[in-house]
Design an enzyme around this catalytic site. Structure first.
Site, PDB file in Angstrom:
ATOM      1  N   CYS A 174      -2.266   1.406   1.818  1.00  0.00           N
ATOM      2  CA  CYS A 174      -2.448   2.275   0.660  1.00  0.00           C
ATOM      3  C   CYS A 174      -1.920   1.636  -0.620  1.00  0.00           C
ATOM      4  O   CYS A 174      -2.503   1.793  -1.686  1.00  0.00           O
ATOM      5  CB  CYS A 174      -1.764   3.617   0.900  1.00  0.00           C
ATOM      6  SG  CYS A 174      -2.612   4.616   2.133  1.00  0.00           S
ATOM      7  N   HIS A 208      -7.030   7.197   4.453  1.00  0.00           N
ATOM      8  CA  HIS A 208      -5.645   7.559   4.181  1.00  0.00           C
ATOM      9  C   HIS A 208      -5.601   8.597   3.061  1.00  0.00           C
ATOM     10  O   HIS A 208      -6.506   8.676   2.229  1.00  0.00           O
ATOM     11  CB  HIS A 208      -4.849   6.318   3.791  1.00  0.00           C
ATOM     12  CG  HIS A 208      -4.737   5.299   4.890  1.00  0.00           C
ATOM     13  ND1 HIS A 208      -3.535   4.779   5.306  1.00  0.00           N
ATOM     14  CD2 HIS A 208      -5.686   4.711   5.672  1.00  0.00           C
ATOM     15  CE1 HIS A 208      -3.732   3.918   6.290  1.00  0.00           C
ATOM     16  NE2 HIS A 208      -5.041   3.855   6.524  1.00  0.00           N
TER      17      HIS A 208
END
Length: 298
Positions: free
Chosen positions: A137, A107
């Site tokens: 995240c 990510h």
């Protein structure tokens, strides 16, 4: 700047105000490696003058960062900038591997944090991103040394990271006093030698694995001679942990490399660890290039 990278960045560059575009091109064409030093940040701020405050400049630059993305599965380009404690601005972009399970994906926030960590930063002050961070995240960010003071800046919102992750779960819940980006120096040694092995074992020594002690590092070499490393970054929630091969590939992409040009790769990991990175690292390598993974247990 190589032709491959220029092709990716050109549309976003052309959309910038002229003064900013020219200043940015000067930096990007001078052996740029994925981050702005504090001096370069001041140079960019001078280019825009009073037309942009810092937050506006950061958000204006995000499309440039997002252009580094390799969204081979999602087609979604995500860019992030992590501001280190030093004041340096670090790029991060999502990286996906076609034909591999989704958990191999990197990510953008992970990419930016890794970029800062590998450059020697011991904390992140601010993360700027063009999409609201997903739960994966947020959990990764929550592992950081600076999680409680870190600021998030989005196109339509901003605030302390803790406001975006209430009732969080982190290292302290597992009686771990360490945090990601804290200084790590593990006692790992091998009789094997060679430049790539040396880079990989140094990365393993600095890896963060307080839950499994499975310290690991990767070094990848490109046909042009450039070498990039990755360290294992473990997480209290386990699944958001970032493998050393993912990290090394992300670093290479941010430097403008094409992953199919990898010519050699070494994985070093602690033999006493309770997990293994070998199969995962080999799978990523097979997905992007013809190089074979060399494996060293220490």
């Amino acid at each position: 700047m190589n032709r491959h990278l220029l092709g990716k960045l050109k549309p976003a560059l052309n959309a910038l105000p002229t003064n900013l575009r020219l200043s940015l091109e000067t930096i990007l064409e001078n052996n740029f490696k994925g981050f702005f030093s504090t001096e370069q940040v001041l140079y960019l701020k001078a280019a825009v003058g009073d037309a942009m405050d810092e937050q506006t400049l950061l958000l204006t630059l995000i499309p440039i960062v997002a252009a580094y993305s390799t969204p081979t599965i999602s087609n979604l380009k995500v860019g992030a900038i992590a501001i280190g404690e030093s004041g340096n601005w670090f790029f991060g972009a999502n990286l996906e591997f076609k034909h591999l399970p989704l958990h191999h994906s990197v990510h953008a926030e992970q990419s930016a944090i890794s970029n800062a960590w590998l450059a020697g930063e011991d904390g992140i002050k601010t993360i700027v991103v063009n999409y609201t961070p997903c739960g994966h995240c947020r959990q990764f960010i929550n592992e950081l040394t600076t999680a409680k003071s870190l600021e998030l800046i989005l196109a339509n919102d901003n605030g302390l990271f803790t406001d975006f992750l209430p009732c969080s779960f982190g290292p302290s819940d597992l009686s771990i006093s360490d945090n990601l980006m804290s200084k790590q120096e593990h006692e790992l040694w091998t009789i094997e030698s060679g430049l790539l092995v040396d880079h990989a074992i140094e990365a393993a020594r600095k890896s963060y694995a307080p839950y499994t002690q499975s310290y690991a590092g990767v070094a990848i070499k490109f046909r042009g001679g450039a070498i990039y490393v990755g360290r294992y970054a473990e997480n209290a929630a386990f699944n958001p942990s970032l493998s050393p091969m993912q990290m090394a590939c992300s670093q290479a992409v941010l430097a403008g490399e094409v992953l199919s040009d990898i010519s050699d790769a070494v994985l070093v990991e602690a033999k006493n660890g309770v997990i293994r990175q070998q199969e995962s690292a080999a799978a990523v390598l097979k997905a992007v290039c013809n190089a074979k993974l060399r494996y060293v247990l220490v």
